[in-house]
Design a protein around this motif. Structure first.
Motif: not given
Length: 491
Positions: A109, A138, A171, A173, A197-199, A201, A206-207, A209, A238
């Motif tokens: 990441h 991602w 994705q 994270i 923001r991850d949906n 977490n 979230n890259y 997203k 997503l």
């Protein structure tokens, strides 16, 4: 139009999967249409330098702002089979791309967040102002975010972004440390649900997203997979984000490069052939048998599987296909590498168990040259994927006169049309066999129909194979569709 592709792969210099083939093939198609295309890639220590011509240092001192300091980079330039590529090489203690691997580090990441930042910084300081920046998967999901939240205020406010998702499963994270390292900082702003923001977490970004939210257009790599991403669980969380941004989301089918995947010109084949000289394919079948020491029985069809061995690809059905083929009097050839130790051990056991069977060969690994010969020598190819965003195996198989047997998901639905049951196409447009469930009985229903046609009506089987060869799965139509997207978002 001036287009820059930014990705983590480009075949054949960097190839871990189908993404690399897409980057090269699409770039070539766009250039053939008269556009200026450049590709920005990481400079991995393990990439195929023998596929780069004229590699030289193009930008010596690229200083990338990073983690409250700067990282010194060099940018190298070279031609990869006619495509102009820039390779970013950081000089830092973190050795972002000197790992001997493309993916799989615990800090992936951070590695690809740095690459995204460095790619934008290079465009900025080198005064490159493309009309379109096309990002992929991602690994480059933060590029649209940084472009519109940072670089737009430094002279890059006219660039437009197309973001292509090749696989929703991965994705990107990460935590707030990435925001600080890239200079985005403001946690309270980016950790909002409508930003990064991850949906599922609330403590992670979230890259992918971010790429969806900030890009001008988002697509995945087949129309049916785009539908699946919105209306099934295949988008791995997503779906709601895609629903909110449905006005800029679609599906464009991948193509294949017919200068590489074409039995008329394939440099790896001992015998070339086409749809009008289909009988010559039999000579490649014999060459494949000789190479793999299969029994020489002209009455037996060869069934192939080429691809990764993992859950996505439906390995339980791949295993079942081996024994069903042998039960029906056929021969089976497998070429693929496992992504998990358990799956690898499972197929190593099968390889040992079937080692003395002259109707079966399991090659656990990947061999580019052998894959071409298998396509040219096989009669059928199984693609029993649990999900498949596009799939290149089946369209390559079609070009080589191999009848595909596929599960009706993703891009497989958009490229394979059932010989018996497809009501939307004429008999002359049908090219394979399709099943829909994930159980062995469903696979057998499609494989059984293919075997029955082979044994009972060989002339019709040959007709079906030739119809597949005459399908156009080149980059011509996808190239046209991407150009329409580029023109739309630029306007």
């Amino acid at each position: 139009m001036y287009i820059v592709q930014i990705a983590s792969e480009c075949a054949p210099v960097i190839k871990a999967g189908g993404l690399g083939d897409v980057i090269y093939g699409l770039s070539r198609e766009l250039e053939n249409r008269g556009h200026c295309v450049e590709i920005i890639l990481p400079m991995y220590d393990c990439m195929r330098y023998d596929h780069i011509w004229g590699l030289h240092e193009a930008y010596r001192d690229l200083w990338v702002p990073w983690d409250n300091g700067q990282v010194h980079c060099s940018v190298f330039c070279g031609w990869v089979h006619g495509r102009l590529c820039f390779f970013i090489r950081p000089h830092s203690d973190q050795n972002f791309f000197d790992r001997g691997i493309y993916y799989g580090s615990t800090d992936d990441h951070m590695r690809f967040a740095f690459f995204s930042k460095a790619a934008l910084e290079f465009l900025l300081v080198a005064n490159k102002r493309p009309d379109i920046i096309h990002c992929h998967d991602w690994q480059t999901g933060l590029i649209p975010v940084m472009l519109y939240e940072m670089y737009a205020y430094h002279g890059m406010d006219r660039q437009r972004i197309c973001y292509t998702i090749h696989n929703f499963k991965h994705q990107g994270i990460a935590g707030a440390d990435v925001l600080h390292a890239t200079g985005l900082n403001r946690e309270d702003y980016y950790f909002q649900y409508d930003k990064l923001r991850d949906n599922f977490n609330p403590f992670a970004i979230n890259y992918m997203k971010g790429g969806i939210v900030y890009s001008n257009y988002v697509n995945t790599v087949s129309p049916h997979h785009a539908w699946e991403a919105r209306f099934s669980g295949i988008s791995y969380g997503l779906g709601h984000t895609l629903e909110l941004h449905q006005g800029k989301f679609g599906g464009i089918l991948n193509g294949i490069d017919y200068d590489v995947w074409n039995p008329e010109v394939d440099r790896y084949l001992p015998h070339h052939y086409s749809s009008t000289t289909f009988a010559e394919k039999q000579k490649n079948k014999q060459a494949l048998r000789d190479r793999l020491m299969l029994s020489d029985d002209h009455d037996k069809p060869i069934v192939a599987y080429i691809g990764r061995l993992d859950d996505q690809k439906g390995v339980h059905l791949v295993h079942h296909a081996i024994y069903y083929t042998l039960h029906r009097g056929g021969q089976f050839v497998l070429l693929g590498s496992a992504t998990e130790p358990g799956i690898n051990a499972y197929f190593q056991h099968e390889k040992y168990y079937l080692n003395d069977n002259s109707d079966c060969h399991l090659e656990l690994g990947f061999n580019e040259e052998l894959s071409h010969l298998i396509y040219a020598g096989a009669d059928m190819i199984v693609v029993p994927s649990n999900y498949e965003p596009c799939g290149l195996t089946q369209v390559i198989g079609l070009k080589y006169g191999v009848v595909p047997i596929v599960r009706g998901v993703g891009g497989l639905v958009n490229t394979v049309f059932d010989w018996d049951y497809d009501q939307e196409r004429t008999p002359e447009e049908r090219n394979g066999f399709v099943f829909y469930q994930t159980d062995p009985h469903a696979l057998e229903s499609a494989m059984g129909r293919s075997f029955d046609l082979w044994y009972n009506n060989p002339d019709l089987f040959r007709k079906l194979a030739i119809q597949g060869m005459e399908c156009d799965n080149s980059w011509n139509l996808p190239g046209e569709q991407y150009m329409s997207v580029y023109e739309h978002i630029r306007a």
